[in-house]
Write an enzyme that holds these catalytic residues in place. Structure first.
Site, PDB file in Angstrom:
ATOM      1  N   CYS A 258      47.957  45.326  39.760  1.00 38.24           N
ATOM      2  CA  CYS A 258      47.547  45.063  41.146  1.00 38.24           C
ATOM      3  C   CYS A 258      46.751  43.772  41.286  1.00 38.24           C
ATOM      4  O   CYS A 258      47.031  42.952  42.166  1.00 38.24           O
ATOM      5  CB  CYS A 258      46.770  46.254  41.699  1.00 38.24           C
TER       6      CYS A 258
ATOM      7  N   HIS B 132      41.549  49.501  42.649  1.00 36.82           N
ATOM      8  CA  HIS B 132      42.862  49.027  43.088  1.00 36.82           C
ATOM      9  C   HIS B 132      42.682  47.944  44.149  1.00 36.82           C
ATOM     10  O   HIS B 132      41.667  47.904  44.855  1.00 36.82           O
ATOM     11  CB  HIS B 132      43.673  50.197  43.659  1.00 36.82           C
TER      12      HIS B 132
ATOM     13  N   HIS C 188      51.485  45.621  47.112  1.00 39.02           N
ATOM     14  CA  HIS C 188      50.638  45.851  45.941  1.00 39.02           C
ATOM     15  C   HIS C 188      51.519  46.262  44.762  1.00 39.02           C
ATOM     16  O   HIS C 188      52.689  46.611  44.918  1.00 39.02           O
ATOM     17  CB  HIS C 188      49.585  46.920  46.236  1.00 39.02           C
TER      18      HIS C 188
END
Length: 282
Positions: free
Chosen positions: A186, A232, A244
């Site tokens: 990510c 994240h 993402h």
């Protein structure tokens, strides 16, 4: 002392051992600062490792054999006409024709020296120099500009380019610590998109406002801004959607999801965890 990444991908790890989880990757042609040389952390191993620091202030260990440490090469590299591979994966060939022998393969984000003054004799080809000094050829359209600073002051153009960069990774598999088109995580995705536009941001998923970013109200988010969740990170692309890289089963890589419950690609779990939005713009 500086060094050049001399392999398609150079793995960086928290400790000098191939058994350690991948933390980050250097892509071909990236330049790092060498901090020290050491041996493999595992007992009985004698493989030389180097502690290095990246331009985005990440430190880690990589194998010495994966770096080019010649000071004259580093100087020539930094002083030459650097370009960036924008193709997902590009071969550097021995001749300006598809039948040439592959000398090196470079992923998106890898760097080469361009010698556009050299006539290749073939339309669409350009002469490039590898990190070790060898010269070969690749397609001109595979290359883009290398930016050391933000490539434009036009906010809309910058935002559009960020989103375009991110979409170029769609379908790439998830790889913990990865940041290439062979596998990306990510923060690898978001940091590479910004790097390709000339801006360094924090490599990991946490929010650090010393890296050009600052927190903005969630309702003010625009395309290219970053969405932060616990452990994240994603890039907002407009229309309540974000792109993402996720290891979630069924996604397994770079995908688009939504913050809007009315959309098919809505992820309730991430909406509930959204902590903040970061932007480089005031």
């Amino acid at each position: 002392m500086k060094a050049i990444a001399g392999k398609t991908i150079v793995s960086l790890r928290e400790r000098p051992s191939s058994r350690m989880t991948l933390d980050d990757e250097l892509l071909y042609g990236m330049v790092v600062e060498v901090l020290e040389e050491t041996a493999d952390a595992e007992e009985g191993e004698r493989t030389p490792w180097m502690s290095v620091r990246t331009p985005y202030r990440y430190t880690g260990y990589c194998k010495k054999e994966d770096l080019i440490l010649d000071e004259s090469r580093v100087k020539a590299w930094e002083g030459g006409q650097l370009c960036v591979v924008m193709q997902r994966y590009a071969d550097v060939l021995s001749e300006p024709r598809v039948q040439g022998v592959c000398m090196e393969s470079v992923t998106r984000g890898g760097r080469l020296l361009a010698h556009r003054e050299q006539d290749t004799g073939e339309k669409g080809w350009v002469c490039v120099e590898l990190a070790d000094g060898r010269r070969g050829y690749t397609k001109e359209k595979f290359l883009g500009s290398y930016y050391e600073t933000q490539f434009t002051t036009d906010e809309n153009a910058f935002r559009e380019r960020l989103v375009e960069m991110a979409r170029g990774y769609l379908g790439t598999q998830y790889r913990w610590g990865g940041k290439s088109t062979l596998g990306i995580d990510c923060s690898g995705l978001t940091s590479m998109c910004y790097m390709l536009c000339g801006v360094y941001i924090y490599r990991n998923a946490g929010y650090v406002d010393t890296f050009a970013l600052h927190e903005i109200p969630m309702e003010e988010k625009k395309p290219g801004d970053l969405l932060y969740f616990p452990g994240h990170i994603a890039m907002y692309i407009g229309d309540d959607r974000y792109i993402h890289s996720t290891g979630r089963d069924g996604d397994d890589g770079v995908v688009i999801n939504s913050l809007n419950p009315a959309h098919e690609d809505f992820r309730e779990d991430l909406l509930r965890q959204l902590e903040r939005v970061g932007s480089i713009f005031v």
